[in-house]
Scaffold this motif. Structure first.
Motif, PDB file in Angstrom:
ATOM      1  N   LYS A 171     -22.400 -24.227  15.764  1.00  0.00           N
ATOM      2  CA  LYS A 171     -23.547 -24.414  16.628  1.00  0.00           C
ATOM      3  C   LYS A 171     -24.797 -24.337  15.762  1.00  0.00           C
ATOM      4  CE  LYS A 171     -25.273 -22.627  20.975  1.00  0.00           C
ATOM      5  NZ  LYS A 171     -25.149 -21.530  21.939  1.00  0.00           N
ATOM      6  N   LEU A 172     -25.595 -25.370  15.802  1.00  0.00           N
ATOM      7  CA  LEU A 172     -26.821 -25.409  15.017  1.00  0.00           C
ATOM      8  C   LEU A 172     -27.921 -24.707  15.799  1.00  0.00           C
ATOM      9  CD1 LEU A 172     -28.244 -26.492  12.487  1.00  0.00           C
ATOM     10  CD2 LEU A 172     -28.816 -28.505  13.801  1.00  0.00           C
ATOM     11  N   GLU A 173     -28.441 -23.634  15.242  1.00  0.00           N
ATOM     12  CA  GLU A 173     -29.507 -22.893  15.893  1.00  0.00           C
ATOM     13  C   GLU A 173     -30.693 -22.814  14.950  1.00  0.00           C
ATOM     14  OE1 GLU A 173     -30.271 -18.609  18.099  1.00  0.00           O
ATOM     15  OE2 GLU A 173     -28.297 -19.083  17.340  1.00  0.00           O
ATOM     16  N   MET A 174     -31.781 -23.445  15.360  1.00  0.00           N
ATOM     17  CA  MET A 174     -32.990 -23.460  14.550  1.00  0.00           C
ATOM     18  C   MET A 174     -33.963 -22.415  15.079  1.00  0.00           C
ATOM     19  SD  MET A 174     -32.233 -25.773  12.381  1.00  0.00           S
ATOM     20  CE  MET A 174     -33.683 -26.329  11.535  1.00  0.00           C
ATOM     21  N   LEU A 175     -34.587 -21.688  14.151  1.00  0.00           N
ATOM     22  CA  LEU A 175     -35.512 -20.617  14.510  1.00  0.00           C
ATOM     23  C   LEU A 175     -36.897 -20.902  13.945  1.00  0.00           C
ATOM     24  CD1 LEU A 175     -33.229 -17.597  13.493  1.00  0.00           C
ATOM     25  CD2 LEU A 175     -33.493 -18.567  15.770  1.00  0.00           C
TER      26      LEU A 175
END
Length: 95
Positions: A37-41
């Motif tokens: 899962k790509l999670e950008m912060l």
């Protein structure tokens, strides 16, 4: 250049183009794993995620190209987005 040599050259070019088409078709059909899962912060979210990590430090890591990032928006006003996995990997390596 004779007609035969031109035909040979054209034949080689066509063969190379066909090989290139096959290679690109094979790479286009690669499906990334669904488990990842790509999670950008944002910078602020990064500093909240890791206790003791300041926004300034995150910006410095980005500026020094120590962690990969994407800028959403144009120019310096665009938000800096950092992949959560990349950030955690970097911090685990440097710890």
């Amino acid at each position: 250049m004779t007609t035969n040599s031109k035909q040979e050259l054209i034949s080689k070019i066509v063969t190379l183009l066909n090989e290139l088409i096959i290679i690109t078709e094979n790479t286009e059909n690669v499906i990334p794993p669904k488990d990842e899962k790509l999670e950008m912060l944002t910078v602020k979210e990064c500093s909240k995620l890791i206790k003791g990590l300041s926004e300034h430090t995150v910006r410095q890591l980005v500026k020094q190209n120590k962690i990969p990032y994407v800028r959403a928006g144009q120019g310096k006003c665009g938000k800096i987005l950092i992949n959560k996995t990349d950030l955690l990997d970097y911090l685990n390596m440097s710890a």
